[in-house]
Design a protein around this motif. Structure first.
Motif, PDB file in Angstrom:
ATOM      1  N   GLY A  75      -4.389  10.285   0.419  1.00  0.00           N
ATOM      2  CA  GLY A  75      -3.431   9.368  -0.155  1.00  0.00           C
ATOM      3  C   GLY A  75      -3.194   9.731  -1.608  1.00  0.00           C
ATOM      4  N   VAL A 109      -6.780   5.933  -0.753  1.00  0.00           N
ATOM      5  CA  VAL A 109      -5.889   4.964  -0.147  1.00  0.00           C
ATOM      6  C   VAL A 109      -6.306   3.541  -0.526  1.00  0.00           C
ATOM      7  N   ASN A 158      -7.436  -0.265   0.094  1.00  0.00           N
ATOM      8  CA  ASN A 158      -8.285  -0.992   1.041  1.00  0.00           C
ATOM      9  C   ASN A 158      -8.407  -2.448   0.620  1.00  0.00           C
ATOM     10  N   VAL A 191      -5.021   6.363   9.489  1.00  0.00           N
ATOM     11  CA  VAL A 191      -4.463   6.218   8.137  1.00  0.00           C
ATOM     12  C   VAL A 191      -3.926   7.557   7.645  1.00  0.00           C
ATOM     13  N   GLY A 222      -2.962   2.228   3.643  1.00  0.00           N
ATOM     14  CA  GLY A 222      -4.407   2.036   3.654  1.00  0.00           C
ATOM     15  C   GLY A 222      -4.856   1.099   4.756  1.00  0.00           C
ATOM     16  N   THR A 223      -5.906   0.340   4.463  1.00  0.00           N
ATOM     17  CA  THR A 223      -6.531  -0.501   5.489  1.00  0.00           C
ATOM     18  C   THR A 223      -6.673  -1.945   5.032  1.00  0.00           C
ATOM     19  N   HIS A 240     -14.948   4.235   3.291  1.00  0.00           N
ATOM     20  CA  HIS A 240     -14.071   4.817   2.271  1.00  0.00           C
ATOM     21  C   HIS A 240     -13.779   6.287   2.561  1.00  0.00           C
ATOM     22  N   ALA A 295     -11.330   6.384   5.604  1.00  0.00           N
ATOM     23  CA  ALA A 295     -10.020   5.845   5.241  1.00  0.00           C
ATOM     24  C   ALA A 295      -9.241   6.837   4.387  1.00  0.00           C
ATOM     25  N   ASP A 296      -9.943   7.554   3.525  1.00  0.00           N
ATOM     26  CA  ASP A 296      -9.288   8.532   2.650  1.00  0.00           C
ATOM     27  C   ASP A 296      -9.013   9.860   3.349  1.00  0.00           C
TER      28      ASP A 296
END
Length: 545
Positions: free
Chosen positions: A36, A41, A43, A334, A341-342, A359, A362-363
């Motif tokens: 991201g 990203v 969160n 994602v 993001g989340t 993390h 998600a990234d």
């Protein structure tokens, strides 16, 4: 999101271009990872389970993963007007701001269609009340979470969000929790959400990609199968910019025990392993839905378990829930769809180890060897900046030693010089086909690194702590505070070639010694340590460009 007061709310880095070992050879290849923005990203997570006295502890368990926390401060009265919930505590809001986290409570109609309709009908008054609450309590915005209202209110609902966006300062968030719509349905209450129009007047849409099974559902099934989640995201990005879509992930499961009243009742994810262990149950992973399923039997004579103030009755239980494997699979969406993001429902229901990997995944960095490492934050920062990636898509190898070629590549990337062209590295041991040839040539042209002799660079030789101090001093254009500044390290003599560089780095807080007072200048530098250096020096790199 339906609440517990109704239905739903139940209780890398080998080098900056990315390197990968190939067998026993030292062949490096790029390891791509979608990322991201530079800081990673977005969160967010909801606060509902537990109570206000535990909110700070719940957030703190997530470490630095969350940007926004969304407590249940805003509810609607029977006439659709705003009511501030008793759970609001200004001390919590202040504490979150001190931690650099924003507090954006969600406005809920508790799945009551009549109340939701009244609120939408009287949106001018509601917007005025919401704006006043944001100002009075120093909130960072509002998330609108009005559900189960007839689709005839579609345009009026969008108008409510638009008016709120116009009323609040641009620095305050206006977001919308929208129902998952995997089939693109234009019927039923889920169609009240005009994704395209809502995205145009809000900061993001939090897509509730869960509750595929629901309270009262007679058929046991997943809370959020991968097919359900991915189809919901595919529909969302077909209607709105991916950068305005937030993936909702569940921290809860649902259970069935043969009692109709308990069909699809909610259960925190963190409780399931305990129940399986306590009652001698089993867990299987359903590959079709990519969801774990637990089964166990409670006998009348067994140790009782209480959930939400109610004793679980004897019976045979089937629980569909989430675990590390299923959550990691969802988080990869994602990166796949380049989402904002989340968002997660809700804190205090997740397994304790969730934040070890959340993390990272998600990234878009799936480093299994960084899940509990001390340098996870620094590695994520370096990876998101594109300065360092991984030795493989699933491995960072934080304790491996950094080489001269890798160091050259990292520094060139960090200084933004990687778009330049170098005619040749001009070293006999660095061919034009060498993976780091360009970076080594650029580093030489800018006076950042030279060879160990006139025509030998030694690209695979490990770089030491004092060599990196010298390299970073040049790259960041640091001036020495004087040789005396390095005298605090017992093993850095005044006449050493690296003394002034170590002093310069130490004076900027970039390097430190060990507990015994030494610096260990000849010790090799690990990749984790390099990531930490980059994190500390990030602002200095920006100034040096």
């Amino acid at each position: 999101m339906r609440s517990k007061r109704h239905l739903r709310k139940c209780i890398v880095v080998l080098a900056a271009i990315g390197l990968m070992w190939s067998g026993a050879n030292v062949n490096r290849h790029e390891v791509k990872a979608e990322t991201g923005e530079a800081s990673g990203v977005f969160n967010m997570s909801y606060l509902f389970a537990g109570g206000p006295s535990t909110y700070t502890a719940q957030v703190d368990r997530s470490g630095e993963t969350l940007d926004v926390v969304s407590p249940s401060y805003l509810v609607l009265n029977a006439d659709g007007s705003l009511k501030i919930d008793d759970s609001l505590q200004t001390s919590f809001i202040t504490a979150m701001h001190q931690e650099g986290k924003r507090v954006v409570p969600f406005l809920s109609n508790e799945f009551d269609s009549a109340i939701g309709a009244k609120a939408i009908d009287n949106n001018d008054a509601l917007v005025t009340q919401l704006a006043a609450a944001v100002s009075t309590y120093n909130l960072d915005g509002v998330q609108i979470d009005i559900e189960n209202v007839d689709s005839a209110y579609r345009d009026k609902f969008t108008d409510l969000v638009k008016k709120l966006r116009e009323r609040l300062p641009s620095s305050k968030e206006v977001s919308v929790a929208v129902a998952a719509n995997p089939t693109g349905s234009t019927k039923g209450w889920v169609s009240i959400f005009d994704y395209k129009s809502l995205a145009a007047v809000s900061d993001y849409l939090m897509v509730m990609t869960y509750d595929e099974s629901y309270p009262g559902d007679p058929t046991p099934g997943p809370v959020a199968s991968m097919s359900f989640v991915e189809k919901s995201i595919q529909y969302a990005v077909s209607q709105a910019p991916a950068g305005k879509i937030v993936l909702g992930v569940p921290f809860y499961g649902r259970y069935w025990n043969g009692n109709e009243a308990d069909n699809g009742a909610g259960i925190p994810t963190k409780m399931v392993p305990t129940l399986v262990s306590r009652y001698g149950g089993t867990v299987r992973y359903d590959t079709a839905s990519q969801s774990p399923v637990a089964t166990f039997t409670i006998k009348d004579t067994d140790t009782p378990t209480t959930l939400n103030g109610k004793r679980l009755p004897a019976g045979s239980y089937t629980v569909w829930y989430e675990n590390e494997q299923s959550l990691k699979a969802k988080l990869q969406l994602v990166s796949k769809y380049k989402l904002k993001g989340t968002g997660s429902w809700s804190l205090n229901q997740e397994s304790p180890d969730t934040w070890n990997y959340f993390h990272l995944w998600a990234d878009g960095f799936y480093f299994t060897d960084m899940q509990t490492h001390w340098a996870q934050k620094e590695v994520l920062a370096a990876a998101n900046l594109g300065w360092m990636l991984g030795v493989a898509t699933n491995r960072f190898a934080p304790e491996a030693k950094l080489t001269r070629a890798e160091a050259a590549t990292i520094i060139v990337r960090a200084l933004g010089l990687d778009k330049e062209k170098a005619s040749s590295a001009a070293f006999l041991d660095v061919s034009v086909t060498h993976w780091a040839s360009q970076a080594i040539g650029i580093a030489k042209q800018h006076g950042l690194m030279q060879g160990i002799s006139d025509n030998v660079f030694a690209p695979d030789q490990t770089i030491t702590r004092e060599e990196m101090s010298m390299l970073l001093t040049r790259a960041l254009k640091l001036s020495s505070p004087g040789i005396a500044a390095a005298s605090k390290f017992t093993d850095v003599p005044a006449g050493s070639w690296s003394t002034e560089a170590i002093a310069a780095m130490s004076s900027k807080g970039l390097v430190d010694g060990f507990a015994d007072g030494t610096f260990r200048p000849g010790a090799p530098l690990t990749r984790a340590e390099m990531a930490a250096l980059l994190s500390r020096a990030q602002a200095l790199f920006a100034a040096a460009k």
